[in-house]
Design an enzyme around this catalytic site. Sequence first.
Site, PDB file in Angstrom:
ATOM      1  CD  GLU A  32      -2.854   1.307   0.250  1.00 44.10           C
ATOM      2  OE1 GLU A  32      -2.573   2.049  -0.704  1.00 44.10           O
ATOM      3  OE2 GLU A  32      -3.900   0.645   0.334  1.00 44.10           O
TER       4      GLU A  32
ATOM      5  CB  VAL B  48       0.609   4.472  -4.780  1.00 40.78           C
ATOM      6  CG1 VAL B  48      -0.077   5.675  -5.432  1.00 40.78           C
ATOM      7  CG2 VAL B  48       1.281   3.606  -5.823  1.00 40.78           C
TER       8      VAL B  48
ATOM      9  CG  LEU C 279      -3.089   9.265   1.306  1.00 42.10           C
ATOM     10  CD1 LEU C 279      -3.178  10.178   0.078  1.00 42.10           C
ATOM     11  CD2 LEU C 279      -4.013   9.755   2.405  1.00 42.10           C
TER      12      LEU C 279
ATOM     13  CG  ASP D 173       9.015   8.706  -6.728  1.00 42.09           C
ATOM     14  OD1 ASP D 173       9.502   7.572  -6.549  1.00 42.09           O
ATOM     15  OD2 ASP D 173       8.272   9.283  -5.908  1.00 42.09           O
TER      16      ASP D 173
ATOM     17  CE  LYS E  65       5.038   7.917  -5.202  1.00 42.84           C
ATOM     18  NZ  LYS E  65       4.968   9.240  -4.580  1.00 42.84           N
TER      19      LYS E  65
ATOM     20  N   GLY F 120       6.203  11.492   3.595  1.00 36.13           N
ATOM     21  CA  GLY F 120       6.726  11.699   4.952  1.00 36.13           C
ATOM     22  C   GLY F 120       6.872  10.369   5.657  1.00 36.13           C
TER      23      GLY F 120
END
Length: 823
Positions: free
Chosen positions: A608, A611, A615, A680, A684, A800
């Site tokens: 998970e 990406v 979230l 990047d 994703k 983060g």
Amino acid sequence: MHRWRVHKFGGSSVADAACMQRVADIVERETSARAGVVLSASRGVTDALLALITQAERQQPVDDAVHALRERHVEMARTLIPGTSADAYTEVLDRDCQDITGILHAVHLTRSASSAVRDLVAGFGEIWSTRLFARYLAARGRRPGRVIWVDARDVVRVDWSALGPSVRWDESRANALQIIPGDVDATLVITGFIARTADGLQTTLGRNGSDFSASIFGDLLDAEEIVIWTDVDGVLSADPRRVPDARVIDSLSYHEAMELAYFGAKVIHPQTMAPAVEKRIPIWIRNTFAPDKAGSLICESPNSAHPVKGITSIDGIALVNVEGAGMIGVPGTAQRLFGALREDGISVILISQGSSEHSICFAIPHSESERTARTVRHAFHAELNGGQIQNVDVIRGCSILSVVGDGMAGTPGIAAQVFGSLGASGVNVRAIAQGSSERNISVVIDERQTTRALRSVHAGFYLSPHTISVGIIGPGAVGSVLLDQLASQSARLTRDFHIDLRLRGVMTRRAMALCDSAIPFDGWRDALKDGKAPDMLRFEDHVNAEHLPHAVILDCSASDDVAEQYPRWLGAGIHVVTPNKRANSGPLELYDDLHESRRAAGSHYLYEATVGAGLPIIQTLRDLRETGDEIRRIEGILSGTLAYLFNVWDGKQSFSEVVRVAKANGYTEPDPRDDLSGTDVARKLVILGREMGLRLELSGVELEGLIPPSLSACDLDEFMNRLTELDAPMLKRLEAAHAKGKVLRYVAALDAASSRATVGLVELERTHPFANINLTDNIVRFVTSRYDRNPLVVQGPGAGPAVTAGGVFADLLRVCAYLGAKL
Ligand code: ADP
Ligand code: ASP
Ligand code: MG
């Protein structure tokens, strides 16, 4: 008058002077003024003495070995009883050594030793250890009453038969009465292991016989309690050398202990129990090296909830199978078979007969297999010739695994659990026997699979089914925060959900730390300091431990090399959880490979956090597809960095200035090109595309990067200096958008119908949802057949360490739930 209490210390408990001191401390803590202290020989001495005989029989030199034994004891004496007492001890010791040398000389000449000679020599170890300890304890002077050295040969009389030694109680009791003072305080230091036969010859009680000595003296002294002191914390649920997770059994019945001992739990000897059981004397098994621990209590009616007490094994077994239609319905076949074996003195360890009576199979020690086959063929000579019995098969290289516990009687599901565990770890069962007492289920298996079998059956009964061996690779920004999160939550997970996560391996590019039990979640940095060189295969092998039910590798690296290992791990049943994008956005071949391995092995692969950090983007996509929704289009802002740059940049400052500030605030990668290149984001998008069912490669993404080729190859300093080269072209784009009343955003989009995947700058209305997100948010819109006019939107902080680690953590718990944890 106090009642006697008997303590027995095994060989490892009296191995050297420091050990003897420990033993003296324990004996002095005994509150009864009347104590019997039975000692074994110091560790290895009995073996060394027996080896002397063998060497002499082979006419090999023995003097050095005798001398070494002498030195070992002299040294202990010098430490414990300095001065004249040591001299007196050594003098007697020297006489014994001379006797031994004399005996060995005779053996050397005759090249054979009788069992009487063997027993005589073997027994010196106990004489030496007890003589020394008695002097030492007396010299310390802290016990009430006298310290008396008791030579068990003066007390214990036994007869030897094929079943082992049996005590002549009346004579032994009479001897005890003569030697042991009636009603005074005293500490008896008693030789274990040795005894005499009815005709006065020295004998032993068999290997490990000191336990038996302890319970014989327990009976003779009418002891209140017997304590067997050894080098483990008690009777363990399995042999700790083979099952690292073995637990101490708090209490067990005499029957259970006897069954465990008979089926190989070396800590107690089966015979030990008999006298104690007869007199209902409780036996404690305790650790000399940890005397504060409670130990295990063996008694008449123990108080324990566990239906299964222990899992044991006996190696070196052969299985004999006698097969033939001619045995069906013929009474007395089994009797004839076992009668013949008994007559030849072959002891059968386990019997199993199919209810069809078509075959009988039984287990014997491997060393007896030739003789057994001969005996059986001889006994059924006629039937073999006549064809009523077709076969006498001997299968060598087997072992017996036994599951023991009184509570098994009447508890359904125990056998299912045993066979379930064996099946899950691929162990083949050759024969099964369950005693009608239902106290024991035994299976005969291939000897090479014994450890594996022990560990998996043990895990089935003793570990939480959600015990997970965890390995982490690349504890960097995300991984280290993940470990912090685990450190703060693991106790709660264990308490509330029985999830027992054991961090057993940590690996970086430079070092690797492996641990058999568990590295504390907050102790991995220290563990790495004394780490070894990284070794991928060793790491995965260690993490995928046989004795733990499940294994997970958390790959927090960003490395292709690590990602390439996933197919192998998943194929071996190791679950993989990762925020590393490389596997899912790498070559389709790797992607297909790993999913194939995952499906074949039934392992789980969760990503998970690849990406949108924490979230729920991939899970949402999966839920939509699995419930039959059709995904038409996915679009979104998938980079927190690029979101920030275009949210902030309004053209008043230069673009390069915005990038510089972002870098200074830690919103970009150390090299901002990693973000600005768009790769990047493209990765994703590939991950989402594949999740959506598209056969997409990274090279198939139409990618508009923000770095011109002239700036992509230089070093970081030069790039930062030349950053202003971006300003003019970027400003041109922005002004063009502003002229139409629009804004610029860096958007990724997938279209199912055209299979197009695009990543780049787009102009959007100011009212567009993508134009109105928080600084570094990610946003994803799913257009599906259900969410058609009003798309499903997932939005929130998408970068983060804390939220990314949280996403990985959530995946790890999802694996636990798949494995049955009730969260
Ligand atoms: P001692 O020298 O004290 O007589 P032993 O070596 O005879 O000790 O027996 C203790 C050893 O038995 C332990 O060190 C342990 O390795 C082994 N062992 C095997 N099975 C078990 C078990 N189920 N519980 C405890 N110990 C066991
Ligand atoms: N010393 C003997 C042996 O090693 C007896 C014992 O230790 O129990 O077999
Ligand atoms: Mg022992």
